[in-house]
Design a protein around this motif. Sequence first.
Motif, PDB file in Angstrom:
ATOM      1  N   GLY A   1       0.830  -1.192   0.000  1.00  0.00           N
ATOM      2  CA  GLY A   1       0.000   0.000   0.000  1.00  0.00           C
ATOM      3  C   GLY A   1       0.866   1.243   0.000  1.00  0.00           C
ATOM      4  N   ASP A   2       0.229   2.410  -0.021  1.00  0.00           N
ATOM      5  CA  ASP A   2       0.985   3.665  -0.109  1.00  0.00           C
ATOM      6  C   ASP A   2       1.599   4.085   1.220  1.00  0.00           C
ATOM      7  OD1 ASP A   2      -1.189   4.553   1.343  1.00  0.00           O
ATOM      8  OD2 ASP A   2      -1.941   5.929  -0.200  1.00  0.00           O
ATOM      9  N   HIS A   3       1.492   3.229   2.234  1.00  0.00           N
ATOM     10  CA  HIS A   3       2.088   3.492   3.540  1.00  0.00           C
ATOM     11  C   HIS A   3       3.062   2.390   3.938  1.00  0.00           C
ATOM     12  CE1 HIS A   3      -0.595   0.477   5.562  1.00  0.00           C
ATOM     13  NE2 HIS A   3      -1.255   0.677   4.444  1.00  0.00           N
ATOM     14  N   VAL A   4       3.387   1.496   3.010  1.00  0.00           N
ATOM     15  CA  VAL A   4       4.232   0.325   3.296  1.00  0.00           C
ATOM     16  C   VAL A   4       5.597   0.520   2.636  1.00  0.00           C
ATOM     17  CG1 VAL A   4       4.441  -2.174   3.122  1.00  0.00           C
ATOM     18  CG2 VAL A   4       2.168  -1.128   3.319  1.00  0.00           C
ATOM     19  N   ILE A   5       6.666   0.239   3.361  1.00  0.00           N
ATOM     20  CA  ILE A   5       8.006   0.396   2.797  1.00  0.00           C
ATOM     21  C   ILE A   5       8.219  -0.574   1.635  1.00  0.00           C
ATOM     22  CG2 ILE A   5       8.967   1.195   4.994  1.00  0.00           C
ATOM     23  CD1 ILE A   5      10.322  -1.579   5.271  1.00  0.00           C
ATOM     24  N   ALA A   6       9.101  -0.193   0.733  1.00  0.00           N
ATOM     25  CA  ALA A   6       9.454  -1.048  -0.406  1.00  0.00           C
ATOM     26  C   ALA A   6      10.715  -1.849  -0.128  1.00  0.00           C
ATOM     27  CB  ALA A   6       9.645  -0.206  -1.669  1.00  0.00           C
ATOM     28  N   ASP A   7      11.466  -1.453   0.884  1.00  0.00           N
ATOM     29  CA  ASP A   7      12.659  -2.196   1.308  1.00  0.00           C
ATOM     30  C   ASP A   7      13.151  -1.591   2.617  1.00  0.00           C
ATOM     31  OD1 ASP A   7      14.706  -4.029   1.358  1.00  0.00           O
ATOM     32  OD2 ASP A   7      15.514  -3.495  -0.606  1.00  0.00           O
TER      33      ASP A   7
END
Length: 513
Positions: free
Chosen positions: A361-367
């Motif tokens: 989601g737009d609040h979740v880190i990508a790494d």
Amino acid sequence: MTKLISALKSELMQDQIKPIFQDAETGDWVTRGQVEEDVARLKQRLIENKIGNGDRVLIALENSIFYPALMQTIWELGAIAMPIADTTPGDELRRQIATNQYSAIFVQNKFVSDLSQDLEIKKEYIALNTIEEITFLVNDQLLQVRNQAIQVPIKETDLAMILHTSGTTGKPKSVGLTQELLYNGAIHDRDSHQMTANDTALILMPMFHVNAQVMTLFQMRLSGGKVVIAKKFSASHFWQQVAIGRVTWVSVVPTIISILLLNENAIAQYQEYKSQIHLRFLRSSSFALPLKKLTDFEKQFNTQILEGYGMTETASQCTINPIEAPKIGSAGKPFATELKLVADGKLTDEANVVGEIAVRGDHVIADYLEPHADSFTNGWFLTGDLGYLDEDGYLFVKGRRKEMISRGGEKVAPAKVENVLNELPFVEQVAVIGLPDDLYGEEVTAVIVLKEPKSSKRLVKEEVLNYTEHKLAKFERPTKILFVDKFPRNTTGKVVRPKLRDELLATMVGGNQ
């Protein structure tokens, strides 16, 4: 200017005589105008000390009404806040400062003089509306190469805060939350809780956590509401704080609910202030609340409990029980979050299939800041927690795939505690595991094989407790110490922790050994 900074600044500029933060201990409020003045003065002082965009600021302070002013100041500079536990021992603070590039350091007063002398760091003082006086440290050696603070436009993707979530190996994972992730997380929290400017929250959780920062503080800032800030949870003052502060909701962990149910002072105080209490709900997270405790609390204190699920990596929550349709025992439904389960190597949202919880989601880190490829797959973050969705889409969390210990909302890495205990001369081998605790969820249990028999295990326990007091934060220290002759191990020699846990539970009498 980012959405986060714009929203925070805009709130303080409107209706400046409106109270915004209350010190729960003194009952004193500060207004939006007073906080805006503090942010401007502290910001200017940091700029004068060449602190600006991209600089890292270490924070090891107890909860206070100064904390939110400090956080906003850091972000308006484009700097990066790095909050850690205020109970972090002095030796650990020295190690962190010596090995990290912090431009400014805000710590408890008791550490200031020693740190400034040992590390040759300059001391600065400032008096503000939100704090009588604060001493902070400036790393002149690091900043001497520049003529002035770095001031460049701040982007949505710029880091705003770095938090550490320990892995099972004991080496912390660094979670970098950007300005955009923090804003999105707070907006989703606000909307899911139906928060308005008429609401007032009480902060009890430590403010170096994403829970207190985003779940409570930021969502209230974005809703225009007010916040009562307590240094820490006190059962004997909880209902008084709720009543006097006109608190409408509180974010808690199951431990707090359990204590309030049992504490005689809290029960008596509730009766005293009952007519002045107007709570909409308590929000509970971190680990599952036993069904009976949930229903007992709601009945005894006439207050709804909403359970949810989230983590640092998601800038607070992923799921929440809808206020109008909670399902007891569940962590609620996904809100502004895509959620699936990984079962047999495939992503699924089929009902009643147990798997590892995956979110995006737009609040979740990508790494993480240090890459951890095994925590992500095709844009999905793998939480390490196991669960399933029922036919109505409610999430039920079944446990952790990882070996982390959850104690009263704090996450403890076994390997970190083991590394400290292995320094003791009488320890042959040690394994740290979590054992069930009705009050705190799990006990940090040190299981020790001694090098040679000791006449008094009581004295050994005292030595362990005294040693760890100076080596570990309070929540990381062992709360139970047990002794065994050997550990169950697999063919490669690794301790089989689930088996060790089962053996201890089977042999323990009355919870002690």
